[in-house]
Write a protein that holds these residues in place. Structure first.
Motif, short mmCIF file in Angstrom:
data_model
loop_
_atom_site.label_atom_id
_atom_site.label_comp_id
_atom_site.label_asym_id
_atom_site.label_seq_id
_atom_site.Cartn_x
_atom_site.Cartn_y
_atom_site.Cartn_z
N ILE A 124 0.84 -1.21 0.00
CA ILE A 124 0.00 0.00 0.00
C ILE A 124 0.87 1.25 0.00
O ILE A 124 0.62 2.22 -0.73
CB ILE A 124 -0.94 0.00 1.23
CG1 ILE A 124 -1.95 -1.16 1.10
CG2 ILE A 124 -1.68 1.32 1.35
CD1 ILE A 124 -2.81 -1.37 2.33
N TYR A 125 1.92 1.23 0.82
CA TYR A 125 2.81 2.38 0.90
C TYR A 125 3.52 2.62 -0.43
O TYR A 125 3.68 3.76 -0.88
CB TYR A 125 3.84 2.18 2.01
CG TYR A 125 4.90 3.25 2.05
CD1 TYR A 125 4.62 4.52 2.57
CD2 TYR A 125 6.18 3.01 1.58
CE1 TYR A 125 5.58 5.50 2.60
CE2 TYR A 125 7.15 3.99 1.60
CZ TYR A 125 6.85 5.23 2.12
OH TYR A 125 7.82 6.20 2.15
N TRP A 131 1.09 4.17 -2.85
CA TRP A 131 0.83 5.56 -2.47
C TRP A 131 2.02 6.45 -2.78
O TRP A 131 1.87 7.54 -3.35
CB TRP A 131 0.52 5.62 -0.97
CG TRP A 131 0.41 7.04 -0.46
CD1 TRP A 131 -0.67 7.87 -0.51
CD2 TRP A 131 1.46 7.79 0.17
NE1 TRP A 131 -0.37 9.08 0.05
CE2 TRP A 131 0.93 9.07 0.47
CE3 TRP A 131 2.78 7.51 0.50
CZ2 TRP A 131 1.69 10.06 1.09
CZ3 TRP A 131 3.54 8.49 1.12
CH2 TRP A 131 3.00 9.75 1.42
N LYS A 132 3.22 6.00 -2.44
CA LYS A 132 4.41 6.82 -2.68
C LYS A 132 4.68 6.99 -4.16
O LYS A 132 5.11 8.06 -4.61
CB LYS A 132 5.62 6.20 -1.99
CG LYS A 132 6.84 7.11 -2.04
CD LYS A 132 7.99 6.55 -1.23
CE LYS A 132 9.19 7.50 -1.28
NZ LYS A 132 10.34 6.98 -0.52
N LYS A 175 2.43 7.14 -6.56
CA LYS A 175 1.51 8.17 -7.05
C LYS A 175 1.95 9.55 -6.55
O LYS A 175 1.86 10.54 -7.27
CB LYS A 175 0.09 7.86 -6.58
CG LYS A 175 -0.50 6.62 -7.23
CD LYS A 175 -1.93 6.38 -6.74
CE LYS A 175 -2.54 5.15 -7.41
NZ LYS A 175 -3.92 4.90 -6.93
N ARG A 176 2.42 9.59 -5.30
CA ARG A 176 2.86 10.85 -4.71
C ARG A 176 4.06 11.42 -5.47
O ARG A 176 4.11 12.62 -5.78
CB ARG A 176 3.23 10.61 -3.26
CG ARG A 176 3.63 11.86 -2.48
CD ARG A 176 2.42 12.63 -2.06
NE ARG A 176 2.76 13.63 -1.06
CZ ARG A 176 1.93 14.60 -0.67
NH1 ARG A 176 0.72 14.66 -1.20
NH2 ARG A 176 2.31 15.48 0.23
#
Length: 306
Positions: A201-202, A205-206, A208-209
């Motif tokens: 998940i991280y 998320w990262k 995309k960030r």
């Protein structure tokens, strides 16, 4: 007249040979001018495809684990001693961070038929001498004996990145504190599953960030406007090239990543784009030079001839 021409030709050959002999003081280090360029290839021995792939992989290794690398392929070095050359190069520039000493130097001198992998003190646990020698014997040497310089370096760096990717101690602390009194096989298994899910998940998320971050206005407003996929004929892997534009300041950057670089399944596959490198374009983009952190070398690694 013939004697004069012969003398002039001999002088020309001598100058050419001298110019192609490198020392730690005159070896070009592109990283100092552009922090995305880890490969020194002044004699043009490596193909551009190989240089691009090596720069991408070494950039990902520095981003993920703090390993700062100089990889040099030249025709000749002074005294033909690659180990001494690497030690002096490491001392001159302080490659790697001063705190963790995670510097790495890889040198191939094709004309001297010699090579060295030199590890910083902080890398010696991950890449001990025996592992470096194994990488040289099984990954580097077969290609060197066929004068396939590209494959020799690509295979070596592929093997090194796999070992380094498996060592969580290089940066940060462990995700969990172990309690030996309460630990059971089931508890550890559940913690492992939770950790793998959390990392996946991280990573997503990262990823995309990172893609949405604008290095010009420092806002997270980058949007994808174009994309293409190419296949690297040399490696047989697919590379993705995506173009992003900031909706706030119109800055444009490009993201390049190799799909199969570390596709080992699980969380690594899910976060395949996490280690991508961003390339600015246009007048307001570009790269700045890198700097070395004062790392030290204790002589770890391995050397040889072919």
């Amino acid at each position: 007249m013939r004697k004069v021409l012969l003398i002039l030709y001999s002088l020309f050959v001598a100058v050419a040979l001298y110019a192609a002999t490198y020392t730690p003081d005159n070896l070009p280090v592109p990283y100092l001018e552009d922090k995305t360029q880890y490969v020194s290839n002044p004699d043009g021995i490596l193909s551009q495809d190989a240089v691009d792939s090596l720069n991408t992989w070494l950039g990902q290794m520095e981003e993920r684990h703090g390993v700062q690398t100089v990889l040099a392929v030249v025709e000749h070095i002074d005294a033909a001693d690659t180990y001494d050359f690497c030690m002096k190069l490491g001392l001159k520039y302080g490659i790697g961070s001063k705190e963790k000493n995670t510097g790495l130097i890889i040198l191939l001198s094709t004309g001297d038929r010699a090579y060295t992998i030199l590890t910083g003190r902080g890398l010696e646990g991950t890449l001990p001498d025996a592992i470096c020698k194994r990488i040289e014997n099984h990954q580097m040497l077969p290609a060197l004996r066929e004068s396939d310089w590209d494959e020799a370096m690509l295979a070596t760096v592929r093997a090194i990145t796999k070992y380094v990717d498996g060592d969580d101690s290089l940066v940060g602390d462990s995700d969990f504190e172990h309690n030996d009194g309460d630990g059971t096989a089931l508890t550890l298994f559940l913690l492992f599953l939770a950790g793998a899910l959390g990392l996946t998940i991280y990573a997503v998320w990262k990823d995309k960030r990172m893609k949405s971050y604008c290095p010009s206005c420092h806002q997270y407003k980058m949007k994808k406007i174009a994309g293409r996929t190419t296949k690297n004929k040399l490696l047989g892997i697919r590379s993705h090239h995506d173009t992003y534009q900031c909706t706030n300041c119109s800055f444009i950057k490009e993201l390049h990543w190799d799909e199969d670089l570390h596709s080992t399944g699980g969380a690594a596959a899910a976060g395949g784009a996490l280690g991508g490198s961003f390339f600015g374009s246009g007048g307001s983009g570009g790269f700045s030079g890198g700097s070395f952190g004062g790392g030290s070398f204790g002589g770890g690694g391995a050397s040889g001839r072919f």
